[in-house]
Every structure is written in structure tokens, then in C-alpha cells.
Design an enzyme around this catalytic site. Structure first.
Site, PDB file in Angstrom:
ATOM      1  N   PRO A  98      -4.212 -18.357   0.237  1.00 63.87           N
ATOM      2  CA  PRO A  98      -4.490 -18.008   1.626  1.00 63.87           C
ATOM      3  C   PRO A  98      -4.036 -16.581   1.939  1.00 63.87           C
ATOM      4  CG  PRO A  98      -2.864 -19.793   1.465  1.00 63.87           C
ATOM      5  CD  PRO A  98      -3.321 -19.503   0.073  1.00 63.87           C
ATOM      6  N   GLY A 102       2.245 -14.970   2.711  1.00 60.06           N
ATOM      7  CA  GLY A 102       3.472 -14.875   1.915  1.00 60.06           C
ATOM      8  C   GLY A 102       3.328 -15.383   0.492  1.00 60.06           C
ATOM      9  N   LEU A 103       2.088 -15.691   0.074  1.00 58.48           N
ATOM     10  CA  LEU A 103       1.896 -16.176  -1.300  1.00 58.48           C
ATOM     11  C   LEU A 103       1.339 -15.087  -2.225  1.00 58.48           C
ATOM     12  CD1 LEU A 103       0.565 -19.836  -0.831  1.00 58.48           C
ATOM     13  CD2 LEU A 103       2.882 -19.077  -1.321  1.00 58.48           C
ATOM     14  N   GLY A 104       1.318 -13.856  -1.758  1.00 62.88           N
ATOM     15  CA  GLY A 104       0.971 -12.742  -2.642  1.00 62.88           C
ATOM     16  C   GLY A 104      -0.514 -12.554  -2.875  1.00 62.88           C
ATOM     17  N   SER A 105      -1.348 -12.907  -1.885  1.00 60.44           N
ATOM     18  CA  SER A 105      -2.791 -12.851  -2.132  1.00 60.44           C
ATOM     19  C   SER A 105      -3.277 -11.437  -2.483  1.00 60.44           C
ATOM     20  CB  SER A 105      -3.545 -13.456  -0.950  1.00 60.44           C
ATOM     21  OG  SER A 105      -4.100 -12.483  -0.150  1.00 60.44           O
ATOM     22  N   ALA A 107      -1.641  -8.849  -3.853  1.00 63.20           N
ATOM     23  CA  ALA A 107      -1.194  -8.412  -5.184  1.00 63.20           C
ATOM     24  C   ALA A 107      -1.892  -9.213  -6.277  1.00 63.20           C
ATOM     25  CB  ALA A 107       0.325  -8.570  -5.305  1.00 63.20           C
ATOM     26  N   ALA A 108      -2.140 -10.504  -6.026  1.00 64.88           N
ATOM     27  CA  ALA A 108      -2.791 -11.328  -7.052  1.00 64.88           C
ATOM     28  C   ALA A 108      -4.240 -10.894  -7.244  1.00 64.88           C
ATOM     29  CB  ALA A 108      -2.727 -12.802  -6.661  1.00 64.88           C
ATOM     30  N   ASP A 149       6.189  -8.224  -5.081  1.00 65.20           N
ATOM     31  CA  ASP A 149       4.984  -9.042  -5.270  1.00 65.20           C
ATOM     32  C   ASP A 149       4.228  -8.637  -6.537  1.00 65.20           C
ATOM     33  OD1 ASP A 149       5.631 -10.130  -2.830  1.00 65.20           O
ATOM     34  OD2 ASP A 149       3.624  -9.948  -1.974  1.00 65.20           O
TER      35      ASP A 149
HETATM   36  O1  PMV Z   1       3.874 -10.327   0.837  1.00 70.95           O
HETATM   37  P1  PMV Z   1       4.914 -11.198   1.432  1.00 70.95           P
HETATM   38  O2  PMV Z   1       4.602 -11.673   2.815  1.00 70.95           O
HETATM   39  O3  PMV Z   1       5.377 -12.260   0.504  1.00 70.95           O
HETATM   40  O4  PMV Z   1       6.224 -10.293   1.686  1.00 70.95           O
HETATM   41  C1  PMV Z   1       6.807  -9.553   0.671  1.00 70.95           C
HETATM   42  C2  PMV Z   1       8.261  -9.520   0.850  1.00 70.95           C
HETATM   43  C3  PMV Z   1       8.853  -8.511   1.815  1.00 70.95           C
HETATM   44  O5  PMV Z   1      10.210  -8.408   1.399  1.00 70.95           O
HETATM   45  C4  PMV Z   1       8.813  -9.027   3.246  1.00 70.95           C
HETATM   46  C5  PMV Z   1       8.185  -7.146   1.766  1.00 70.95           C
HETATM   47  C6  PMV Z   1       8.397  -6.410   0.452  1.00 70.95           C
HETATM   48  O6  PMV Z   1       7.668  -5.438   0.235  1.00 70.95           O
HETATM   49  O7  PMV Z   1       9.280  -6.764  -0.326  1.00 70.95           O
END
Ligand code: PMV
Length: 325
Positions: A98, A102-105, A107-108, A149
Site C-alpha cells: 500500500p 510505512g511499508l516502503g512502497s 523504495a521497493a 528504507d
Molecule cells: O517510509 P516510512 O514511512 O517507513 O518512513 C521512513 C522512516 C522515517 O524515519 C520516518 C524517515 C526516514 O527517512 O528515515
């Protein structure tokens, strides 16, 4: 017709989000239950590389895509570093991760594209090279990413991460289980990271105390993971969540899911990632996982994942199929 396919997992941050942007450590693990996939096939003559993103109904031709598009940017960088020029390729990108949760979409997705391009070029890239390329797209997604991420996703193993340093793999003495639950609320990381930055600029002393306290929690969590003291991780998750609340990145929905997880038997719970929406996680005893999952669903979670951390990947993936609802 030839086809080349590569994929990349999602991720969760177990401990240390936000403070990691300010040099404190974080612990993150890949989550292979959700995946981004890039499939390259021949495109029409003269079109160059075209990214097809059916999930969001977009097509990006690299020849004229906006330079601010993270996926076009990372694709251009990868093509240049692989000496590929501008081949006529169609890159279809799908993801079960999703968005903004916060699950890294982001970057993945970028990792899957870079891996597919490197396979198509016949030049496999090391995880550090993939991670460095994906970091460039994270800068466009997030503004000031710590790099956690892209690192955990490109290395595809649990990492101890400190900004600007190579990731340290670490040992997990005893596997443990977490239930991940999604509030269903999309919350762009750039917004919460920006808000924490403004808070820190307005009151640096207060925020530095919070970041230091998170750092202590993360160090204690590493000791617990390495010594197999899984029970100690629960209160550490609760403490980390309190510190994130104090930074202003939790929300009523995340707090409600954390409370629901604890009252259904979780040993501890916290938000994971940027916060305000997206996902939380609860640490559970294996036998309690389904009960906690059901408590989270009753409390409004739109999707849950049960995952075991520190077990062989094939086992974890078998469980993944059974537990993804
Ligand atoms: O991408 P997210 O929502 O998992 O957030 C990454 C983690 C943070 O510490 C909030 C941001 C970062 O760049 O490390």
C-alpha cells in the site's frame, strides 16, 4: 517475446523511525509478504524506456518524464550507471505494497526497477549499489530520507542502520512474531518528517532528548534480539510508541490499534514508519497471533500481516501466504 522480471519486498521499521533521520540507530526488517515487481519487455521502436504503472494508471516515457518523478529519476540513473543508453523497453511496474503506509512502497518499487534493468543489462548490481541508486529516488519522495528504507529493501535482511554508515546485519537469537496492521489512512512520510523537523527547529533541546531516548530504546532492543530475550521487546515497543507520540507523529487511529493489540494479548505495540496513518505493529507470542489479528480487525485495521522475524526465508514465506488477509 523476451521478458525479464525482478521484485523487491516491503519493510517495517521495528524501532527508531524519525530519530534515525537525526543520527540515532534504527532496526528494520524486510517484509516479503508484500512485493513490488518490475517486468521488462520489448517496447515500440523509438519510444525509449517507458514505465507503465497500471496500479496508479500512469505511463511515464523517460524521454519526456518530469525530472521530479522519483521512478523516472531512478530509472534514468540506473540506465546511465549500467551504460544502457535509451533502449526501447516497456517496464511494467506492479506492487502489492500500500502507498504511503510505512511499508516502503516507494523504495521497493524503485528497487524492483533497478534490479530488472541491471538483469536486462546482464550486469548484476551489489546491494550497496542498488541501495545508493534507490536513495536518490527516496530524496524526491521524502525530502531528507535517512536511507533506512532503501537499505533494508536492497539488502533484503534485518539491518541495524545508522545514517551515513554501511548497514550492520545482526543476529536474531530467537525468532519472534509481529502482527502488522494498517489503519488504511495514507500518510506521506514527507509530511511527518517535515513536521518533526519544524518541531526540532522550534525546540531543539526537547527533540534531542526524545531522539536520545529513542536511541537508548533501539540499543536495548538490539541487545534483547541478540540475546533472545524476546519478552523484553514488548515494553521497548511501548516506550518507542510513547516517544513517537511525544514527537507528534501518532494519531487517534494508530493509538487505538496499539491499544487494541495490547488488550488482545500483544506484548507491546507501536506505530511503524512515518506515522499519522499507515501501519502499526504488535509483538505477539506465536499462539496469540490470530487472537491479536482478530482484535486489530475489530478495532478497524483494514489489512493485517502476521510475520515471523529471524526464521529462514522459505518458512517465513510459507507462513506469509497463510497469514496475509
Ligand atoms: O517510509 P516510512 O514511512 O517507513 O518512513 C521512513 C522512516 C522515517 O524515519 C520516518 C524517515 C526516514 O527517512 O528515515
Amino acid at each position: 517475446m523476451w521478458k525479464i522480471q525482478a521484485s523487491a519486498p516491503g519493510k517495517i521499521i521495528l524501532f527508531g523511525e524519525h530519530a534515525v533521520v537525526y543520527g540515532r540507530p534504527a532496526i528494520a526488517v524486510p517484509v516479503s509478504h508484500v512485493q513490488a515487481t518490475a517486468t521488462i519487455s520489448p517496447g515500440d521502436a523509438g519510444t525509449g524506456v517507458v514505465l507503465h504503472l497500471p496500479d496508479v494508471g500512469k505511463r511515464l516515457a523517460l524521454n519526456d518524464a518530469d525530472p521530479g518523478s522519483p521512478l523516472a529519476h531512478v530509472s534514468r540513473l540506473a540506465l546511465a550507471s549500467l551504460d544502457l543508453g535509451s533502449p526501447d523497453w516497456l517496464v511494467a511496474v506492479r506492487s502489492t505494497i500500500p502507498l504511503a503506509s510505512g511499508l516502503g512502497s516507494g523504495a521497493a518499487t524503485a528497487t524492483a526497477i533497478v534490479r530488472a534493468l541491471s538483469q536486462a543489462a546482464g550486469k548484476p548490481l551489489a546491494p550497496a549499489e542498488v541501495s545508493a541508486l534507490v536513495y536518490e529516488s527516496e530524496m524526491l519522495f521524502h525530502g531528507t530520507p535517512s536511507g533506512v528504507d532503501n537499505t533494508v529493501i536492497a539488502y533484503e535482511q534485518p539491518v541495524w542502520f545508522v545514517r551515513g554508515q554501511p548497514p550492520q546485519p545482526f543476529s536474531i537469537a530467537r525468532p519472534f512474531t509481529v502482527v502488522i496492521a494498517d489503519t488504511g489512512i495514507a500518510s506521506p512520510t514527507s509530511v511527518t518528517v517535515g513536521d518533526v523537523r519544524r518541531g526540532w527547529q522550534a525546540d531543539p533541546a526537547r527533540y534531542e532528548v526524545l531522539f536520545d531516548a529513542v536511541g537508548q530504546v533501539v540499543h536495548a532492543a538490539r541487545r534483547a534480539i541478540e540475546s533472545g530475550d524476546v519478552e523484553a521487546l514488548g515494553p521497548l515497543m511501548d516506550k518507542n510508541h510513547e516517544l513517537l507520540q511525544a514527537m507528534g507523529v501518532s494519531s487517534a487511529e494508530l493509538d487505538a490499534l496499539c491499544a487494541a493489540a495490547r488488550s488482545a494479548g500483544a506484548l507491546g505495540a507501536k506505530l511503524s514508519g512515518g506515522g499519522r496513518g499507515g501501519n502499526m505493529l504488535g509483538l505477539v507470542k506465536v499462539g496469540d497471533a490470530l487472537m491479536v489479528q482478530s482484535g486489530l480487525r475489530s478495532a478497524g485495521a483494514v489489512r493485517t500481516i502476521i510475520t515471523s522475524i529471524g526464521v529462514e526465508r522459505s518458512t517465513s514465506e510459507t507462513q506469509a501466504c497463510a497469514s496475509l488477509r
